[in-house]
Design a protein around this motif. Structure first.
Motif, short mmCIF file in Angstrom:
data_model
loop_
_atom_site.label_atom_id
_atom_site.label_comp_id
_atom_site.label_asym_id
_atom_site.label_seq_id
_atom_site.Cartn_x
_atom_site.Cartn_y
_atom_site.Cartn_z
N ASN A 120 1.47 8.42 11.98
CA ASN A 120 2.32 7.63 11.10
C ASN A 120 3.77 8.09 11.26
O ASN A 120 4.04 9.04 11.98
CB ASN A 120 1.86 7.73 9.64
CG ASN A 120 2.04 6.41 8.91
OD1 ASN A 120 3.11 5.80 8.99
ND2 ASN A 120 1.01 5.94 8.24
N ARG B 56 5.98 5.78 15.12
CA ARG B 56 4.85 6.59 14.64
C ARG B 56 4.59 7.80 15.52
O ARG B 56 4.75 7.73 16.74
CB ARG B 56 3.61 5.69 14.50
CG ARG B 56 3.84 4.61 13.42
CD ARG B 56 2.69 3.65 13.29
NE ARG B 56 1.55 4.18 12.58
CZ ARG B 56 1.17 3.82 11.35
NH1 ARG B 56 1.87 2.94 10.66
NH2 ARG B 56 0.08 4.33 10.81
N ILE C 176 0.81 -1.22 0.00
CA ILE C 176 0.00 0.00 0.00
C ILE C 176 0.85 1.28 0.00
O ILE C 176 0.32 2.37 -0.08
CB ILE C 176 -0.92 0.07 1.26
CG1 ILE C 176 -0.08 -0.01 2.52
CG2 ILE C 176 -1.96 -1.02 1.23
CD1 ILE C 176 -0.89 0.09 3.79
N MET C 177 2.15 1.13 0.07
CA MET C 177 2.99 2.32 0.29
C MET C 177 3.22 3.12 -1.00
O MET C 177 3.17 2.57 -2.09
CB MET C 177 4.34 1.86 0.86
CG MET C 177 4.22 1.25 2.23
SD MET C 177 3.65 2.44 3.46
CE MET C 177 5.23 3.15 3.95
N ARG D 199 -7.66 8.89 12.70
CA ARG D 199 -7.72 7.76 11.76
C ARG D 199 -6.70 6.72 12.20
O ARG D 199 -5.53 7.04 12.45
CB ARG D 199 -7.41 8.24 10.36
CG ARG D 199 -7.27 7.14 9.32
CD ARG D 199 -5.87 6.57 9.21
NE ARG D 199 -5.83 5.34 8.41
CZ ARG D 199 -4.74 4.65 8.18
NH1 ARG D 199 -3.59 5.02 8.65
NH2 ARG D 199 -4.80 3.54 7.47
N TRP E 82 -5.66 2.67 4.35
CA TRP E 82 -4.67 3.69 4.00
C TRP E 82 -5.06 4.43 2.71
O TRP E 82 -4.93 5.65 2.63
CB TRP E 82 -3.29 3.04 3.85
CG TRP E 82 -2.22 3.98 3.45
CD1 TRP E 82 -1.52 3.97 2.28
CD2 TRP E 82 -1.72 5.09 4.21
NE1 TRP E 82 -0.62 5.01 2.26
CE2 TRP E 82 -0.72 5.71 3.44
CE3 TRP E 82 -2.02 5.63 5.47
CZ2 TRP E 82 -0.01 6.82 3.87
CZ3 TRP E 82 -1.31 6.75 5.90
CH2 TRP E 82 -0.33 7.33 5.11
N ASN F 92 8.85 0.69 8.84
CA ASN F 92 7.98 1.83 8.56
C ASN F 92 8.41 2.98 9.48
O ASN F 92 8.51 4.11 9.06
CB ASN F 92 6.51 1.46 8.77
CG ASN F 92 5.56 2.52 8.23
OD1 ASN F 92 5.98 3.44 7.53
ND2 ASN F 92 4.29 2.42 8.56
O1 X2X Z 1 -1.18 3.67 8.26
C1 X2X Z 1 -1.30 2.66 7.57
O2 X2X Z 1 -2.34 2.28 7.05
C2 X2X Z 1 -0.08 1.84 7.33
C3 X2X Z 1 0.25 1.03 8.51
O3 X2X Z 1 -0.29 0.96 6.34
C4 X2X Z 1 1.01 2.72 6.90
O4 X2X Z 1 1.85 3.06 7.67
C5 X2X Z 1 0.97 3.21 5.53
#
Ligand code: X2X
Length: 337
Positions: A216, A155, A39-40, A176, A199, A152
């Protein structure tokens, strides 16, 4: 402009974009073609290193194995892609352990609030016995998890309405969170009003004020351009999040053994390089984001963790994760519950 000409230009632009970032999407003559999705954003180090890995694998297997990289939720939302990798429609899925936790609960364990204080501890646990325990759990669901997770990052909270300084600032704050029970539980326990949103829909959720903020890592905030609509970053470092590479077992085992070894080795090496990229970026990006109008707030994390304790968060998640995994986590982090 007539419709055909317009269509041509749009198609041309899309094709140009795709071919610059992802030359491997033009499938070659390989005997084994695999889809690897996530998804990134396409320009996040995760996808840069995956693209490099794909080229290296093609080379090292003498063109036998071709891995196409599909970033940016191109093949669906989190939940769609998890179903697809289970069914074999996607061969390899790179995804946050917390989100994969909907299938393999223990995969979410690294997201326990305020568990990790630094990267040394993260990799000690995830490259060590805790990581092995999670890999074994994936295998029970017929997913092969490669050894090295991708980073990642730690956060932070990103708010559109006001800087978050204390747990009180989070009260009724519509934050969110990704679709994951642990994430919802964490922010409920902190007193906020979490809304679970995939996302791919997060940018517009912020834009339409369905959410007052998100949380994030800085690199992800940067590459997804969330700073365009949200301006206050609070350094909560409330969890460390990383991505597992999981392959559909049947599809992966259809590769010759020698190619399987190459794929695993190259992915592992790429992940280790990506960790360095992301740690560096998360450290450096504040300056860049500040020029885009983002304001940064340092917070005292202790009252946040205290609030979680009070709400019974640690006790509940110890029960849900089970004694074995929990003690592997605490072997690195120290006592949490
Ligand atoms: O926030 C999200 O949905 C996640 C965990 O996939 C990401 O950090 C992009």
């Amino acid at each position: 402009m007539d419709i055909n000409r317009r269509k041509l230009i749009l198609t041309g632009a899309a094709a140009a974009g795709a071919s610059i970032a992802f030359p491997s999407l033009v499938w070659g003559q390989a005997q084994f073609k695999m889809k690897c999705a996530n998804i990134m954003p396409a320009d996040h180090p995760l996808n840069i290193r995956l693209t490099e890995a794909s080229a290296r694998i093609r080379e090292q297997t003498n063109g036998q194995v071709e891995i196409g990289i599909f970033p940016s939720s191109q093949l669906g939302t989190d939940a769609d892609m998890l179903s697809q990798v289970r069914a074999g429609a996607i061969d390899i899925f790179v995804q946050s352990g917390l989100i994969l936790g909907s299938l393999v609960p223990v995969a979410a364990i690294n997201g326990i609030g305020f568990a990790f204080s630094d990267y040394a501890k993260v990799w000690q646990a995830m490259d060590g016995p805790l990581g092995k325990n999670i890999q074994a759990a994936f295998l029970k669901s017929n997913l092969i998890a490669f050894d090295k997770m991708w980073d990642n990052g730690f956060r932070q909270v990103l708010s559109s309405s006001k800087p978050i300084r204390t747990p009180d600032d989070l009260r009724a704050f519509k934050i969110r969170v990704p679709p994951s029970p642990l994430w919802t539980s964490l922010f409920k326990s902190l007193g906020s009003a979490p809304v679970s949103i995939p996302w791919a829909e997060t940018y517009s959720a912020l834009q339409t004020r369905m959410a007052d903020g998100i949380e994030n890592a800085l690199a992800t905030i940067y590459f997804s351009k969330m700073y365009e609509i949200s301006k206050y970053v609070s350094y909560t470092n409330h969890m460390w999040d990383g991505f597992w590479t999981v392959a559909n077992r049947k599809s992966f085992e259809s590769l010759p053994a020698s190619s399987r070894d190459i794929v695993v080795k190259v992915f592992n090496e790429a992940a280790v390089k990506q960790r360095t990229d992301v740690e560096k970026l998360n450290g450096e990006l504040a300056g860049n984001l500040a020029t885009k109008g983002v304001q940064f707030t340092k917070v005292d994390r202790a009252p946040f963790q205290e609030k979680l304790r009070h709400a019974g968060f640690y006790g509940e998640w110890k029960r849900r994760m089970g004694d074995e995994a929990w003690s592997l986590l605490e072997a690195t982090t120290g006592k949490l519950a």
